[in-house]
Motif scaffolding. Structure first.
Motif, PDB file in Angstrom:
ATOM      1  N   ASP A 142       0.853  -1.190   0.000  1.00  0.00           N
ATOM      2  CA  ASP A 142       0.000   0.000   0.000  1.00  0.00           C
ATOM      3  C   ASP A 142       0.886   1.237   0.000  1.00  0.00           C
ATOM      4  O   ASP A 142       1.547   1.554   0.995  1.00  0.00           O
ATOM      5  CB  ASP A 142      -0.901  -0.018   1.247  1.00  0.00           C
ATOM      6  CG  ASP A 142      -1.882   1.157   1.275  1.00  0.00           C
ATOM      7  OD1 ASP A 142      -1.785   2.036   0.385  1.00  0.00           O
ATOM      8  OD2 ASP A 142      -2.727   1.198   2.184  1.00  0.00           O
ATOM      9  N   ASP A 146     -10.491  -3.593   0.808  1.00  0.00           N
ATOM     10  CA  ASP A 146     -10.861  -3.201   2.165  1.00  0.00           C
ATOM     11  C   ASP A 146     -12.095  -2.310   2.080  1.00  0.00           C
ATOM     12  O   ASP A 146     -11.994  -1.121   1.798  1.00  0.00           O
ATOM     13  CB  ASP A 146      -9.689  -2.462   2.820  1.00  0.00           C
ATOM     14  CG  ASP A 146      -9.978  -2.069   4.271  1.00  0.00           C
ATOM     15  OD1 ASP A 146     -11.113  -2.324   4.741  1.00  0.00           O
ATOM     16  OD2 ASP A 146      -9.091  -1.491   4.907  1.00  0.00           O
ATOM     17  N   ARG A 147     -13.253  -2.894   2.307  1.00  0.00           N
ATOM     18  CA  ARG A 147     -14.495  -2.135   2.159  1.00  0.00           C
ATOM     19  C   ARG A 147     -14.640  -1.032   3.212  1.00  0.00           C
ATOM     20  O   ARG A 147     -15.419  -0.094   3.019  1.00  0.00           O
ATOM     21  CB  ARG A 147     -15.696  -3.080   2.240  1.00  0.00           C
ATOM     22  CG  ARG A 147     -15.831  -3.988   1.014  1.00  0.00           C
ATOM     23  CD  ARG A 147     -16.255  -3.189  -0.207  1.00  0.00           C
ATOM     24  NE  ARG A 147     -16.458  -4.064  -1.343  1.00  0.00           N
ATOM     25  CZ  ARG A 147     -15.706  -4.083  -2.434  1.00  0.00           C
ATOM     26  NH1 ARG A 147     -14.679  -3.253  -2.530  1.00  0.00           N
ATOM     27  NH2 ARG A 147     -15.962  -4.912  -3.418  1.00  0.00           N
ATOM     28  N   SER A 148     -13.899  -1.116   4.301  1.00  0.00           N
ATOM     29  CA  SER A 148     -13.957  -0.033   5.290  1.00  0.00           C
ATOM     30  C   SER A 148     -13.399   1.262   4.725  1.00  0.00           C
ATOM     31  O   SER A 148     -13.697   2.347   5.219  1.00  0.00           O
ATOM     32  CB  SER A 148     -13.179  -0.420   6.552  1.00  0.00           C
ATOM     33  OG  SER A 148     -11.780  -0.493   6.293  1.00  0.00           O
ATOM     34  N   ARG A 149     -12.614   1.127   3.640  1.00  0.00           N
ATOM     35  CA  ARG A 149     -12.049   2.318   2.975  1.00  0.00           C
ATOM     36  C   ARG A 149     -12.881   2.723   1.768  1.00  0.00           C
ATOM     37  O   ARG A 149     -12.526   3.665   1.052  1.00  0.00           O
ATOM     38  CB  ARG A 149     -10.607   2.022   2.530  1.00  0.00           C
ATOM     39  CG  ARG A 149      -9.695   1.482   3.620  1.00  0.00           C
ATOM     40  CD  ARG A 149      -9.370   2.529   4.662  1.00  0.00           C
ATOM     41  NE  ARG A 149      -8.591   3.611   4.102  1.00  0.00           N
ATOM     42  CZ  ARG A 149      -7.259   3.595   4.035  1.00  0.00           C
ATOM     43  NH1 ARG A 149      -6.585   2.543   4.484  1.00  0.00           N
ATOM     44  NH2 ARG A 149      -6.604   4.621   3.534  1.00  0.00           N
ATOM     45  N   LYS A 183     -15.962  -9.174  -3.261  1.00  0.00           N
ATOM     46  CA  LYS A 183     -14.829  -8.807  -2.427  1.00  0.00           C
ATOM     47  C   LYS A 183     -13.624  -8.311  -3.219  1.00  0.00           C
ATOM     48  O   LYS A 183     -12.783  -7.583  -2.683  1.00  0.00           O
ATOM     49  CB  LYS A 183     -14.410 -10.012  -1.574  1.00  0.00           C
ATOM     50  CG  LYS A 183     -15.486 -10.487  -0.600  1.00  0.00           C
ATOM     51  CD  LYS A 183     -15.025 -11.718   0.162  1.00  0.00           C
ATOM     52  CE  LYS A 183     -16.102 -12.200   1.127  1.00  0.00           C
ATOM     53  NZ  LYS A 183     -15.661 -13.432   1.854  1.00  0.00           N
TER      54      LYS A 183
END
Length: 269
Positions: free
Chosen positions: A47, A139-142, A164
């Motif tokens: 990342d 990362d679905r939280s992002r 996903k």
């Protein structure tokens, strides 16, 4: 791809397998190039978002909004760059799914960077990438907007349960585009493409899913449950139009240039 009578075309059996969807794609990914598979533990990329504020995005032509007065400007993209502080190198380089796969697959199967951060490919090709292990879970939280706004109909495709590893960019239709001024009439049906005055100035899409689905529908087939006989009927129809010179060529999204330049009067689009 252009019509080429000098080389042997793929067999109907192989085309039928390719058009069949899920199982065939799994076979292509699983046994066609077995060494290309990347295991779950090797899929994560570093990342770099905290330090690298650049993004390279490969997309199809005409797949994003442009300014009405200046077609070189892309208002949505410009708004994103301003809000996110990220510079986007937007490249309209995807003309055909298989063509693009051949372009970047050598890097991916050798665990090398492709030079692109985002790519937009059709769902069946996305399935191949997922099954080859060439993608990692997001990362679905992002990504709160994905969670909030994703259409439930698109939220869990068979190739990516729970969505996903992918996000839909567009969901649309395949239809017929034509130059009404030059044709001099409306085109309302696939059969209209076979008119004598359009000979040599018609193109079909090279993607079987897009091309054949529309042709089958024109024959009254429910494409949710088509059969081998429906497929062979379309093959016969297309072969007949190729032999009589009705079809100029089979294209990716480069039909845009043919239509705009006047070389083609009507096409699948």
């Amino acid at each position: 791809m252009p019509v080429n009578r000098k080389t042997s075309p793929p067999s109907r059996r192989s085309l039928l397998r390719a058009l069949g969807g899920g199982a065939a794609l799994g076979a292509l990914a699983g046994c066609g190039v077995p060494a290309a598979y990347v295991g779950p533990g090797d899929r994560a990329g570093a990342d770099l978002s905290a330090t690298d504020k650049r993004l390279t995005w490969a997309n199809w032509p005409l797949y994003i909004d442009t300014d009405d007065e200046d077609s070189t400007r892309r208002p949505t993209l410009e708004a994103f760059e301003k809000r996110a502080g990220i510079s986007v190198d937007y490249i309209e380089e995807i003309n055909d799914n298989d063509e693009f796969f051949g372009k970047i697959s050598p890097s991916l199967m050798n665990h090398q960077r492709t030079g692109r951060d985002l790519i937009v490919i059709s769902d069946w090709m996305c399935a191949r990438f997922v099954r080859l292990g060439w993608v990692q879970e997001m990362d679905r939280s992002r990504q709160p907007n994905v969670v909030k706004y994703l259409d439930p109909l698109l939220s869990s495709p068979a190739f990516d349960p729970g969505r996903k590893s992918s996000v839909p960019w567009q969901s649309g239709i395949t239809g017929i585009a034509y130059n009404r001024r030059k044709v001099g009439r409306e085109i309302r049906h696939v059969s209209d493409l076979w008119a004598d005055d359009l000979k040599g100035r018609v193109t079909l899409l090279s993607g079987l899913d897009e091309a054949f689905a529309l042709l089958m529908q024109a024959n009254g087939v429910d494409i949710r449950k088509w059969r081998a006989d429906d497929f062979h009927q379309v093959c016969d129809q297309v072969e007949r139009q190729v032999r009589r010179g009705q079809i100029r060529r089979f294209t990716g999204n480069d039909y845009i240039k043919d239509l705009a330049g006047g070389d083609v009067l009507a096409c699948q689009a």
